[in-house]
Write an enzyme that holds these catalytic residues in place. Structure first.
Site, PDB file in Angstrom:
ATOM      1  N   LYS A 199     -15.391-117.659  31.281  1.00 51.49           N
ATOM      2  CA  LYS A 199     -14.481-116.705  31.933  1.00 51.49           C
ATOM      3  C   LYS A 199     -13.038-117.139  31.726  1.00 51.49           C
ATOM      4  CE  LYS A 199     -13.656-114.526  36.458  1.00 51.49           C
ATOM      5  NZ  LYS A 199     -14.010-114.560  37.903  1.00 51.49           N
ATOM      6  N   SER A 238     -15.527-110.147  39.749  1.00 50.74           N
ATOM      7  CA  SER A 238     -14.517-110.150  38.716  1.00 50.74           C
ATOM      8  C   SER A 238     -15.000-110.753  37.385  1.00 50.74           C
ATOM      9  CB  SER A 238     -13.295-110.926  39.186  1.00 50.74           C
ATOM     10  OG  SER A 238     -13.643-112.273  39.451  1.00 50.74           O
ATOM     11  N   SER A 272     -17.849-112.801  42.954  1.00 55.23           N
ATOM     12  CA  SER A 272     -17.567-112.496  41.546  1.00 55.23           C
ATOM     13  C   SER A 272     -18.537-113.061  40.524  1.00 55.23           C
ATOM     14  CB  SER A 272     -16.171-112.964  41.189  1.00 55.23           C
ATOM     15  OG  SER A 272     -15.249-112.026  41.627  1.00 55.23           O
TER      16      SER A 272
HETATM   17  N1  GLN Z   1     -14.186-108.847  44.765  1.00 45.07           N
HETATM   18  C1  GLN Z   1     -13.627-109.933  45.517  1.00 45.07           C
HETATM   19  C2  GLN Z   1     -12.121-109.896  45.440  1.00 45.07           C
HETATM   20  O1  GLN Z   1     -11.622-109.003  44.867  1.00 45.07           O
HETATM   21  C3  GLN Z   1     -14.167-111.232  45.039  1.00 45.07           C
HETATM   22  C4  GLN Z   1     -13.493-111.722  43.830  1.00 45.07           C
HETATM   23  C5  GLN Z   1     -14.023-113.049  43.407  1.00 45.07           C
HETATM   24  O2  GLN Z   1     -15.044-113.512  43.865  1.00 45.07           O
HETATM   25  N2  GLN Z   1     -13.264-113.687  42.557  1.00 45.07           N
HETATM   26  O3  GLN Z   1     -11.461-110.731  45.957  1.00 45.07           O
END
Ligand code: GLN
Length: 481
Positions: free
Chosen positions: A80, A155, A179
């Protein structure tokens, strides 16, 4: 999905040792697949062929010598783009880091390569990992390989899509509020968030430091377990990385799960869940019962406060972490007449709308007069949420829930309403706030063929137990739908 055979850690190892394929040929095959499929999926942002082939040749020499092969020898991996890779552009899905070349590798990357993995490239993600659909990337959305008109989740959408489409065997994601687990669920592959502190964050570009974790995606639970075995363990470069000994995660995978006590929290199957998701999860629970587990109805009473708590803690930490992008030290700079003007223009042009929204929310929550009302209170509620889990784990060995309330949604369907997007995280942020480990494993599909994920949460540092149940479920054909 992919017409190609599905490579796993195990099948790569076998093919290499039986000399059915060389590491170089396997690397060729993966770059060919990426060349074919990535223009549509947009899962990879950058490829690292030089580094990949150098490593492949090293592995091929080891094989020729008959040397013992490390755990991930020849396994193609994707990283990532919030995880630092020396000399390979690392953008965090943001314009503000569009040309940023990290001077060093993250510990997680070093460990994968030391274990013989072949680094193919960097994967797309929501900008600074803020999002649940991968639509917040400055480099365009990723498409879900199972249904290309839909999001892969976020994400870590690029990492999940890369593995699901057969463009990597293992991929690293990061999980701050869901994410890893949520894109794993939406793309139909196993995805593990280890305990906070189990895997070093050194070289992970920070979003919310008290929540951020690195973890693997794979095609099978066994692959994810092997990846964790490579990634886990103390690191002198990360003081929050635990010294807790690392068990053998693969050795226990086949230990029977009979008599395990599984908690089903009543708060997780209520309003807002898609009926097909609920049905698959209920069937999964019945299947676990057939495997000899005991199902116990439990309550995690502070669940309702989790989204609000998470979006205070995460934005507060993000506003502080992202202060370092000032146009002076890293990446993008928009010149200005004065220093302040340069800062303003750089940040104004460099960050996308969601990141700006989070910086503003977080700055507000931390500002004088509001700190006690918001940030401090959120920290207290966080403790209550952690306590809910601690109390539940006195009664049960593991907790089983849906991973996401909905399957993969259509691109653009939720972008106009941030609150609606934040609600995607409703079942994942609790485990994040509590610091506990969790996995998402496929548990079938909706009538439209969209994958559904089952979340298994365990007590701190009990990844082996989480993986064992996930593996038993997978072996029982739980994902066949
Ligand atoms: N969807 C969550 C956010 O927008 C989690 C994102 C993540 O785990 N990096 O913060």
């Amino acid at each position: 999905m992919s017409a190609h055979p599905v490579w796993t850690v195990e099948s790569v190892r076998r093919a290499l040792t039986e000399k059915k394929i060389s590491a170089r040929e396997l690397t060729d095959e993966f770059f060919r697949r990426i060349g074919n499929r990535n223009p549509e999926l947009n899962a990879y942002l950058a490829l690292s062929p030089e580094r990949a082939y150098a490593q492949a040749d090293r592995i091929d020499r080891q094989i020729a010598r008959g040397a013992p092969l490390p755990l991930l020898a020849g396994v193609p991996v994707a990283i990532k783009d919030v995880i630092s890779t020396a000399g390979i552009v690392t953008t965090c899905g943001s314009r503000i880091l569009q040309n940023y070349l990290p001077p060093y590798d993250a510990t997680a990357v070093t460990r994968l390569e030391q274990a013989g993995a072949i680094l193919l490239g960097k994967t797309n993600c929501d900008e600074f990992a803020m999002g649940s659909s991968n639509e917040n990337s400055a480099y365009g959305p990723v498409r879900n390989p199972v249904a290309p008109d839909r999001v892969p989740g976020g994400s870590s959408g690029g990492s999940a899509a890369a593995v699901a489409a057969g463009l990597a065997v293992i991929a690293l994601g990061t999980d701050t509020g869901g994410s890893i687990r949520q894109p794993g669920a939406l793309c139909g592959i196993p995805a593990l968030m280890p305990t906070y502190g189990r895997v070093s964050r050194y070289g992970l570009i920070a979003f919310a430091s008290s929540l951020d974790r690195i973890g693997p995606f794979g095609h099978t639970v066994a692959d994810v377990a092997t990846a964790l075995a490579v990634l886990a363990g103390e690191d002198p470069n990360d003081s929050t990385c635990a010294k807790t000994p690392v068990p053998d995660y693969t050795a226990e995978l086949n230990t029977p799960v009979q008599k395990m006590r599984l908690g089903i929290p009543k708060e997780y199957l209520g309003a807002g869940i898609d009926p097909a998701v609920r049905q698959r999860v209920e069937e999964a629970i019945q299947q676990l019962e057939k495997l000899g587990c005991t199902i116990v109805n439990i309550s995690l009473p502070h669940t309702d406060y989790a989204i609000a708590t998470y979006y205070l803690v995460a934005t507060a930490e993000a506003s502080s972490n992202l202060a370092r992008y000032d146009g002076v030290r890293f990446g993008f700079r928009a010149p200005g007449e004065t220093l302040t003007e340069m800062y303003r223009r750089t940040r104004g042009q460099g960050f996308g709308p969601e990141v700006k929204r989070r910086i503003m929310l977080g700055t507000y929550a931390l500002s004088a007069g509001y700190y006690e009302a918001y940030y401090l209170r959120a920290q207290k509620v966080r403790s209550l949420i952690a306590r809910d889990f601690a109390e539940a784990f006195r009664q049960v060995d593991l907790i089983v829930t849906p991973t996401s309330p909905v399957p993969a949604f259509r691109l653009g369907e939720r972008t106009s309403d941030p609150l609606q997007m934040y609600l995607s995280d409703i079942y994942t942020v609790t485990g994040s706030l509590a610091g506990i480990p969790g996995i998402s494993v496929p548990c079938g599909t909706t009538p439209e063929g969209l994958p559904v994920g089952l979340q298994i949460l365990g007590p701190h540092f009990e990844e082996a137990r989480v993986l064992r149940l996930a593996h038993a479920f997978e072996q029982a054909g739980g994902f066949a739908g």
